[in-house]
Design an enzyme around this catalytic site. Sequence first.
Site, mmCIF file in Angstrom:
data_model
loop_
_atom_site.group_PDB
_atom_site.id
_atom_site.type_symbol
_atom_site.label_atom_id
_atom_site.label_comp_id
_atom_site.label_asym_id
_atom_site.label_seq_id
_atom_site.Cartn_x
_atom_site.Cartn_y
_atom_site.Cartn_z
ATOM 1 N N ASP A 162 -8.591 -6.362 -4.637
ATOM 2 C CA ASP A 162 -8.737 -4.953 -3.576
ATOM 3 C C ASP A 162 -9.239 -4.373 -4.274
ATOM 4 O OD1 ASP A 162 -6.792 -2.989 -2.637
ATOM 5 O OD2 ASP A 162 -5.138 -3.329 -3.087
ATOM 6 N N ASP A 205 -13.724 -17.428 -15.717
ATOM 7 C CA ASP A 205 -12.114 -18.850 -15.221
ATOM 8 C C ASP A 205 -12.476 -19.858 -15.193
ATOM 9 O OD1 ASP A 205 -12.864 -18.803 -13.384
ATOM 10 O OD2 ASP A 205 -11.966 -17.181 -12.267
ATOM 11 N N HIS A 255 -6.657 -5.752 -0.576
ATOM 12 C CA HIS A 255 -5.736 -5.114 -0.218
ATOM 13 C C HIS A 255 -4.541 -5.474 1.014
ATOM 14 C CE1 HIS A 255 -4.062 -1.434 -0.104
ATOM 15 N NE2 HIS A 255 -4.625 -1.098 0.646
ATOM 16 N N SER A 270 0.761 -1.557 -0.409
ATOM 17 C CA SER A 270 -0.172 0.111 -0.338
ATOM 18 C C SER A 270 1.006 1.345 -0.140
ATOM 19 C CB SER A 270 -0.693 0.281 1.212
ATOM 20 O OG SER A 270 -1.701 0.952 0.713
ATOM 21 N N ASP A 280 -15.200 -20.620 -7.426
ATOM 22 C CA ASP A 280 -14.795 -21.118 -6.259
ATOM 23 C C ASP A 280 -14.299 -19.022 -5.483
ATOM 24 O OD1 ASP A 280 -12.627 -19.052 -7.796
ATOM 25 O OD2 ASP A 280 -10.807 -20.736 -7.702
ATOM 26 N N ASP A 293 -17.835 -15.298 -11.472
ATOM 27 C CA ASP A 293 -17.073 -16.153 -11.632
ATOM 28 C C ASP A 293 -16.918 -17.370 -12.494
ATOM 29 O OD1 ASP A 293 -15.453 -17.653 -9.569
ATOM 30 O OD2 ASP A 293 -16.914 -18.234 -8.353
#
Length: 534
Positions: A405, A261, A445, A189, A265, A258
């Site tokens: 994030d 890909d 994050h 960060s 999951d 979801d």
Amino acid sequence: MKSTSALSTLLLLLPAFAAGDAAFEQRCSDLDGSFNAANTEVILAGYVAQGTNITFPESAANSCPKFTIALADMCRLRLNVTTSSTSSVIVEVFMPTNWASKRFLMTGNGGLGGCIQYNDMTYGTALGFAVVGHDNGHAGDTGLPFLNRPQVIKDYAWRALYRAGKIGKRAINHFYPGSIQKSYYMGCSSGGRQGMKAAQEFPEEYDGIVSAAPAIDFHGVLSTGGHFVQAVGPPGSPTNLNLDQWNAVHQMVIRQCDGIDGVLDNVLEDPMKCQPRPEELLCGPGQTWASHQCLTAPQVESVRTIYSPIYGNGGRLIQPRLNPLTREFLGYRVSYGGVPSYLSEGWYKYALFNDPAWNMATDFNLNVIDRDFRKDLFEVSTNKTDLTNAKNNGTRILMYHGLSDGLITSENSYRYYERVSRDMGLPSSQLDEFYRFFPISGLDHCYTGDGAWFVGGSVQYSPAGALDIDPSDSVLMTMVKWVEEGIAPNTLMGRKLVGGVVQGARAHCKHPLKTTYKGVGDPNLPSSWECRTA
Ligand SMILES: *[C@@H]1O[C@H](CO)[C@@H](O)[C@H](O)[C@H]1NC(C)=O
Ligand SMILES: *[C@@H]1O[C@H](CO)[C@@H](O)[C@H](O)[C@H]1NC(C)=O
Ligand SMILES: *[C@@H]1O[C@H](CO)[C@@H](O)[C@H](O)[C@H]1NC(C)=O
Ligand SMILES: *[C@@H]1O[C@H](CO)[C@@H](O)[C@H](O)[C@H]1NC(C)=O
């Protein structure tokens, strides 16, 4: 805290160095008189045994860590380094008895802080590094210390890191019989931004820089705190969503994206392919959140705004959209919950305008963003894309960013990487020589997340179970292998750590390759995935 199996095994492999040595303890406390450097005062020098609860009473008044548990026998040195007539930096140096590695590690800060990442420091000592941390020029994580003190802003932007590194190295070389052989940096960060600052401005200080979720393009990142609060309005207003409603949005994104890909999951391997359609949650006539868990049209529009890029005056792109899997409480609390971000407000109020009366809710607009970019106080933007000095100094840069994030969009890191590529005229095959970027699916994050988020990086060590994970393929030791053995990483190993238990692992691929499911096999096993071109 127990000494853990994986860590102690690693430590046993290193030759012992003066453990339990009375002379070591004496030399440590003698630092009070023996270590002399200009503008530097020794606050404390003393031996600390492994397992000791080290407390920080000076943090009582702020949000910084109150204690940490020593993970190695070590010498602790605390310094006060004067950086100007109106500014100073507190520097901590943790020097383990066992320093066969001859490695130096600098840790970073976070937010507007102010807080020393003591857990990163103790973890570094457990891995055999002599470790330095510093308070970045002020205590706590608010902007108040910037008021009327530009020198404190200068420390925050870069000088504290630079000076703390110099003095820390000097103390380490003074204390041990040997001297530092390799120097590393690790931070997330604001700490990630500090790492990139070093890469851009003083790369010769480090052999390896691990930069996570960096707050580079600082002014763009901070603008979200003003932009979002205006978009969603204060809690209770028609455009605002509460945390439960954001959780419903999170579930909606999972429903819609979801599967992209190939694996269900709760993790998006490529969030850029996800274009959520929040209208799915729109209430029909007569329906309400209470009756149907649906959203009003103004709320749906807020969701669209959060998941859209931010444009400034003249149509300039200020920030890419937020990652479309925002759920974490941190993002809600400081970014899109409707309460002015203490980070953005703290910066605008006390640094940019230097005016305690400045108010986010009433005074924020696009001109504020322009002003922030234009002034770029002490070049805190950290957006320089010419990394020639890093390349020529042989400095390796490993950047990673969580793809869920909720505070700093991961698209910022892609954007920076591509800008470096264009501006230096180097395709990724050539950037690979010194600069590699790893998108980490299922990482929020800096820490936690629904995926294989644990990579052994900055601020990741405190959860239960984290210390049991074999550190040999952690991001830090991966960097060590790259620097010291020339083994450059093509993947970064992540562990899915849930409630202290490892439930799976994934080898995250280096950008621009994509971590791709092979179509068969247990998705929790790294062997079921491969790195492919998109
Ligand atoms: C360390 O000491 C602090 C202050 O006394 C206390 O709050 C904390 O719980 C202690 N931590 C552990 C792990 O014992
Ligand atoms: C550090 O030194 C400065 C003078 O440069 C002083 O104002 C400050 O109070 C000192 N801080 C501590 C914790 O001793
Ligand atoms: C290393 O970086 C510094 C800037 O920090 C630069 O002045 C120096 O020329 C670089 N060294 C090499 C060998 O390029
Ligand atoms: C970096 O930031 C400065 C100050 O905000 C700005 O002038 C400059 O255009 C930015 N550079 C890039 C490459 O974005």
